[in-house]
Structure formats: C-alpha cells, structure tokens
Write a protein that holds these residues in place. Structure first.
Motif, PDB file in Angstrom:
ATOM      1  N   ILE A  32       0.853  -1.185   0.000  1.00  0.00           N
ATOM      2  CA  ILE A  32       0.000   0.000   0.000  1.00  0.00           C
ATOM      3  C   ILE A  32       0.889   1.235   0.000  1.00  0.00           C
ATOM      4  N   PRO A  33       0.766   2.114  -0.988  1.00  0.00           N
ATOM      5  CA  PRO A  33       1.593   3.320  -1.036  1.00  0.00           C
ATOM      6  C   PRO A  33       1.335   4.219   0.172  1.00  0.00           C
ATOM      7  N   GLY A  34       2.335   4.986   0.541  1.00  0.00           N
ATOM      8  CA  GLY A  34       2.191   5.906   1.661  1.00  0.00           C
ATOM      9  C   GLY A  34       3.145   5.559   2.790  1.00  0.00           C
ATOM     10  N   ARG A  35       3.282   6.504   3.717  1.00  0.00           N
ATOM     11  CA  ARG A  35       4.209   6.315   4.829  1.00  0.00           C
ATOM     12  C   ARG A  35       3.524   6.720   6.129  1.00  0.00           C
ATOM     13  N   VAL A  36       3.669   5.878   7.130  1.00  0.00           N
ATOM     14  CA  VAL A  36       3.136   6.168   8.464  1.00  0.00           C
ATOM     15  C   VAL A  36       4.308   6.347   9.415  1.00  0.00           C
ATOM     16  N   ILE A  78       2.504  -1.777   4.877  1.00  0.00           N
ATOM     17  CA  ILE A  78       2.615  -0.319   4.826  1.00  0.00           C
ATOM     18  C   ILE A  78       4.004   0.113   5.296  1.00  0.00           C
ATOM     19  N   THR A  79       4.600   1.033   4.561  1.00  0.00           N
ATOM     20  CA  THR A  79       5.897   1.581   4.944  1.00  0.00           C
ATOM     21  C   THR A  79       5.756   2.427   6.208  1.00  0.00           C
ATOM     22  N   TYR A  80       6.669   2.263   7.136  1.00  0.00           N
ATOM     23  CA  TYR A  80       6.581   3.002   8.400  1.00  0.00           C
ATOM     24  C   TYR A  80       7.973   3.418   8.862  1.00  0.00           C
ATOM     25  N   GLU A  81       7.992   4.406   9.734  1.00  0.00           N
ATOM     26  CA  GLU A  81       9.195   4.807  10.451  1.00  0.00           C
ATOM     27  C   GLU A  81       8.819   5.001  11.910  1.00  0.00           C
ATOM     28  N   CYS A  82       9.806   5.003  12.773  1.00  0.00           N
ATOM     29  CA  CYS A  82       9.558   5.193  14.204  1.00  0.00           C
ATOM     30  C   CYS A  82      10.428   6.319  14.754  1.00  0.00           C
ATOM     31  N   LEU A 135       8.360  14.501  10.443  1.00  0.00           N
ATOM     32  CA  LEU A 135       6.921  14.569  10.714  1.00  0.00           C
ATOM     33  C   LEU A 135       6.169  14.978   9.449  1.00  0.00           C
ATOM     34  N   ARG A 136       6.689  15.983   8.770  1.00  0.00           N
ATOM     35  CA  ARG A 136       5.997  16.539   7.606  1.00  0.00           C
ATOM     36  C   ARG A 136       6.098  15.661   6.370  1.00  0.00           C
ATOM     37  N   ALA A 137       6.997  14.684   6.387  1.00  0.00           N
ATOM     38  CA  ALA A 137       7.137  13.772   5.251  1.00  0.00           C
ATOM     39  C   ALA A 137       6.162  12.603   5.316  1.00  0.00           C
ATOM     40  N   ALA A 138       5.491  12.442   6.442  1.00  0.00           N
ATOM     41  CA  ALA A 138       4.571  11.310   6.627  1.00  0.00           C
ATOM     42  C   ALA A 138       3.188  11.632   6.082  1.00  0.00           C
ATOM     43  N   ASP A 139       2.449  10.571   5.734  1.00  0.00           N
ATOM     44  CA  ASP A 139       1.062  10.730   5.279  1.00  0.00           C
ATOM     45  C   ASP A 139       0.072  10.613   6.433  1.00  0.00           C
ATOM     46  N   VAL A 140       0.416   9.800   7.409  1.00  0.00           N
ATOM     47  CA  VAL A 140      -0.376   9.653   8.641  1.00  0.00           C
ATOM     48  C   VAL A 140       0.613   9.492   9.789  1.00  0.00           C
ATOM     49  N   LEU A 160      -4.920   5.031   4.017  1.00  0.00           N
ATOM     50  CA  LEU A 160      -4.000   4.952   2.884  1.00  0.00           C
ATOM     51  C   LEU A 160      -4.561   4.074   1.769  1.00  0.00           C
ATOM     52  N   ARG A 161      -5.201   2.987   2.146  1.00  0.00           N
ATOM     53  CA  ARG A 161      -5.787   2.104   1.139  1.00  0.00           C
ATOM     54  C   ARG A 161      -6.872   2.830   0.350  1.00  0.00           C
ATOM     55  N   ARG A 162      -7.676   3.630   1.044  1.00  0.00           N
ATOM     56  CA  ARG A 162      -8.732   4.370   0.376  1.00  0.00           C
ATOM     57  C   ARG A 162      -8.162   5.421  -0.575  1.00  0.00           C
TER      58      ARG A 162
END
Length: 282
Positions: free
Chosen positions: A133-137, A162-166, A185-190, A262-264
């Motif tokens: 799923i495209p996007g970054r959390v 889903i791509t994620y960072e911590c 923070l600003r580079a994330a989608d959620v 993100l899926r939507r």
C-alpha cells in the motif's frame, strides 16, 4: 447425479435388472444429496472451519483486510488453528495480546510465524516482499514506557504492508527532541502518536503537520493518570483539529485505521479512471 450414472440406471431398468421404483428412489436420493451439499456450501461460504470459532474469511473482501485475532482469553490451540485456517485460505494473520507462553507454543507449531515480545503480537505473512500500500506512516512514542503500544502499531502496519518509520522518546518534557524531527513529521502521510501521563504530545505534533494524527493514550502514569483515562480525555480535547483518538493502549486500532486511510487514497485514482472510462463509453 452425472449423466454416466443416470445412463447406467436406465440400462439396468431396460434389461429388467432394476425396477422403475428402485431407479426412481436412487435418483431421488442422489438429488437430495446434491441439494444438501449445495446448501452446506452456501452456509459455509466465507466461514472458516475452526472448532469454537466462526472465522470470518470474507472480511478481507468486505473491509480490505482479514480478520484480526484478539488473543487474550483464547487458548494457544485456538489461536494456532485460526491462523492455520487463514493461511490455508491465502490470508496473512495477525494476533494481538499474546503472552510469551502462548507464543512459544504457536511458533513451535506453525513455521514462519514471528513474535514481537514487546508488542505481544504474532504475525504470519504470506510471502516476503515490499509494502503493498503506497504511503508512509510515522509512529511516535512519547517515552520508552509507551513502546509496547507503539510496537503493536508497527506490527499491524507490517501485516498490512505499509511503509513506516519510528521516532522514540520525544515527549513534551524535552521539546527540543521533537523540534529536531519536524522534517520527518511533515514527510509522513499519517502519524500515530502514543503517549501516557497527561497525553500532550499529539496536540504538539498536530500543530506541525497537515495530515491526520492518530493519538493513542497509554496506561502509563501515576495514580491520577487513571490507567490512561487522563491522557484519553486530554487527547479528546486537543486544540489541534487534525488529531483523532484511539482507545487506551490500542496501537492496533490506530495502525489499522491509518492503513484504511491509505488504502482508500490508493483506490481514489483507480475509481476516477473507471468513472471516466464509463463516461466515455456512454
């Protein structure tokens, strides 16, 4: 009853080796058996065969992701059987709130199941591969005491593809720590923000970004933290308009809803293309 069997019965009748009544009884019995099988198939469609469990195998089709197993108060045998049924039907498995003792039994029985002891989560992926799923959390924890909740969110995101960072330990008591991470923070989608005590961090994060912030109150804190209720109420009253709130310690729920968002968003261009194609054809 197939044609060959029906033809055989007719030949027996024509040769006088089988009465018409007996042939009729055999045909009737065969039709009843076929009807019973069809009814059984319809009733079991989308339902897994696990003792004591009505497994919803159709949920992925309806809701986008398979059913998730809540592991508390379930036996290791039930959890393992449920995961096996999902795997047999081509679905990845996620089981939350799993004790180390149960995990040891299940991982010994099912090859490929991984256990995150911090998150208390079991995950069984279908294949190794990249995000689907495209996007970054971005998953943020206010303190190291909130890590178990943040890690539950991380395991859920992995399961969803889903791509994620911590970012860890950036609570409001040291505001410079969060300020140093603003570009991320600003580079994330959620964003998912787990915090206990007074629960202030999600509001601060929300003031930096233009995307949804899913706040997760944790049950961390002394007496008047009331097991996360104080953080929950603070987050619900956030002055940052982009802050949504999950239940106490519900890292899974926060991550699941991030995945749904993100899926939507991924589906919207596809739906637009279909609509435009239909309009052109009309």
């Amino acid at each position: 009853m197939d044609f060959a069997e029906l033809n055989r019965l007719l030949e027996l009748v024509s040769q006088g080796e089988l009465s018409v009544e007996s042939a009729g009884e055999k045909i009737t019995a065969a039709r009843q058996a076929e009807q019973s099988l069809q009814e059984s198939s319809v009733q079991s469609e989308g339902v897994g065969d696990v003792p004591g469990v009505t497994l919803d195998l159709d949920r992925q089709q309806r809701c986008g992701f398979p059913e998730v197993i809540y592991g508390e108060n379930k036996t290791a045998a039930t959890i393992a059987a449920t995961m096996q049924a999902q795997h047999d039907n081509g679905q990845p498995s996620l089981a939350t709130r799993i004790s180390a003792e149960k995990a040891a039994v299940i991982t010994a029985q099912l090859d490929g199941v991984v256990y995150n002891d911090v998150a208390r989560v079991l995950r069984w992926d279908l294949i190794e591969g990249g995000p689907s799923i495209p996007g970054r959390v971005l998953v943020i924890s206010a303190g190291t005491s909130d890590l178990s909740v943040a890690q539950e969110a991380v395991e859920t995101l992995r399961w969803m593809g889903i791509t994620y960072e911590c970012i860890e330990d950036v609570g409001v008591a040291g505001p410079h720590r969060l300020a140093a991470q603003v570009d991320r923070l600003r580079a994330a989608d959620v964003l998912i923000v787990a915090a206990g005590l007074e629960g202030a961090l999600p509001s601060v994060v929300g003031g930096y970004v233009d995307c949804p912030v899913i706040a997760v109150p944790t049950s961390v804190g002394y007496g008047t933290a009331f097991g996360g209720v104080t953080a929950l109420l603070g987050m619900l009253n956030s002055c940052a308009s982009n802050v949504l709130v999950a239940n106490v310690d519900a890292g899974f729920k926060a991550a699941y809803n991030a995945g749904v968002m993100l899926r939507r968003l991924k589906q919207l261009p596809e739906q637009k293309t279909r609509v435009e194609s239909q309009e052109l054809q009309a």
